[in-house]
Design an enzyme around this catalytic site. Sequence first.
Site: not given
Ligand code: NAD
Length: 432
Positions: A121
């Site tokens: 990461k």
């Molecule tokens: P992103 O940046 O596209 O979206 C994150 C979302 O969470 C946004 O809508 C943001 O406003 C919201 N958010 C942030 N802080 C918050 C809070 N305190 N309360 C409520 N909402 C909040 O990110 P993403 O890629 O969608 O990732 C989200 C999660 O999924 C993370 O934990 C990430 O590690 C995990 N993840 C992402 C992927 C991927 O392919 N993008 C893969 C596996 C896991």
Amino acid sequence: MDTMIASLRPLADGTMPSPGTPYAIALQQFEQAADLIGLDQGMRDFLRHPRRELTVNFPVAMDDGSLHMYTGIRVHHSTIRGPSKGGIRFHPSVDLNEVRALAMWMTWKCAVVNIPYGGAKGGVIVDPDLLSERELCALTRRYTAEMALLFGPESDIPAPDVNTNPQVMAWIMDTYSMTKGYSVPAVVTGKPLAVGGSEGRLEATGRGVVYTIREALRAQGKSIADVTVAVQGFGNVGSVAARLLAEQGAKVVAVSDVSGGVTNPQGLDIDDLRAYWRENGQRVSGYRQGDAISNADLLALPVDVLVLAALENQLRGDNADRVRARIIAEGANGPTTPEADIILADKGIVTIPDVLCNAGGVTVSYFEWVQGLQAHFWSEDEVNHQLERIMTSAYQTVMDEARRSNVNTRMAAQALAIRRVADATRLRGIFP
Ligand code: NAD
């Protein structure tokens, strides 16, 4: 065993994460799963340590002519089963221990879906909302140049995470390629299609989340069309999961993001909400076709399925008791603490653990890497078909393990993963 919270021991360098932080939780989960499979002390010590870590401090020339220093991190937890793989996060709360936790979870995730990667990461401590497009590009390029000694299609392959997207991946690909003198698309995944991205990658994590929800509902004799859903986080993972669930007939009654949430008991129109989100600076708050709801209240809604797709530590000992959903789908990494796991299990709530639930992203990243190395690209149907096959099979393998060992789904997933990594380590042997 299943309800015990393992105690922590310091790492070889004296690191002892504060209780309740993601890294403390990742290590506690590891110790508990290692107990479950009877892992010997030497292997246990090896697998709980990150393999290597790099922290860099670097300048970015800002639009106003000033220089600003940033800190970037990359952690490889494991390279036992293949090159290390893991996303890059741009967020003010990134720190070394958080990245260590996320890297460790990546190792288990890749092993759960049985793809040939170790876990990594990375992150930069930055609020990207405060940067112009040019500053964001400069920050990404400098971070990539600093990390070029780790990155590589055979060694370490980054991907998107919170606040990073296909454009950022394209800049990483370009920067790395400039250091080589030729294009190296397989150095990073989650790229736009025009520079060697894969069909289906943008949606893969959310789509994978939905496959696992479908399987969990099937085990209860239900289907997606029968259920109500609340989704925390409306980014790459949450918005895609919400849209696919709504398309398949679920009533998505609430979504939230960092700006707050909206709820409508009749079901939200996710396409319309997404259009509003785009026009409203990528925020859902203020959407008129629903009432405002706080993130705290969204977590307590009486829905069938609660999708957590924001950040770590959302369900904790102090709020898990309020949860009324029957299934929790962990689209985010580490959204539930061990204290909350115990409370949720007591309430009979089924958790689809992060290392299984959100593994669709890294699975299609693997497909993208394979396509890049072969310079031969698949159709979207082929990508989605292979994703469905891998997610469904991993779901069944984890549930079989949970039944056989009489443990919760998180312990089952981690035990399965740790056993696979430990077996690979034994086969390779310890160098020299
Ligand atoms: P992103 O940046 O596209 O979206 C994150 C979302 O969470 C946004 O809508 C943001 O406003 C919201 N958010 C942030 N802080 C918050 C809070 N305190 N309360 C409520 N909402 C909040 O990110 P993403 O890629 O969608 O990732 C989200 C999660 O999924 C993370 O934990 C990430 O590690 C995990 N993840 C992402 C992927 C991927 O392919 N993008 C893969 C596996 C896991």
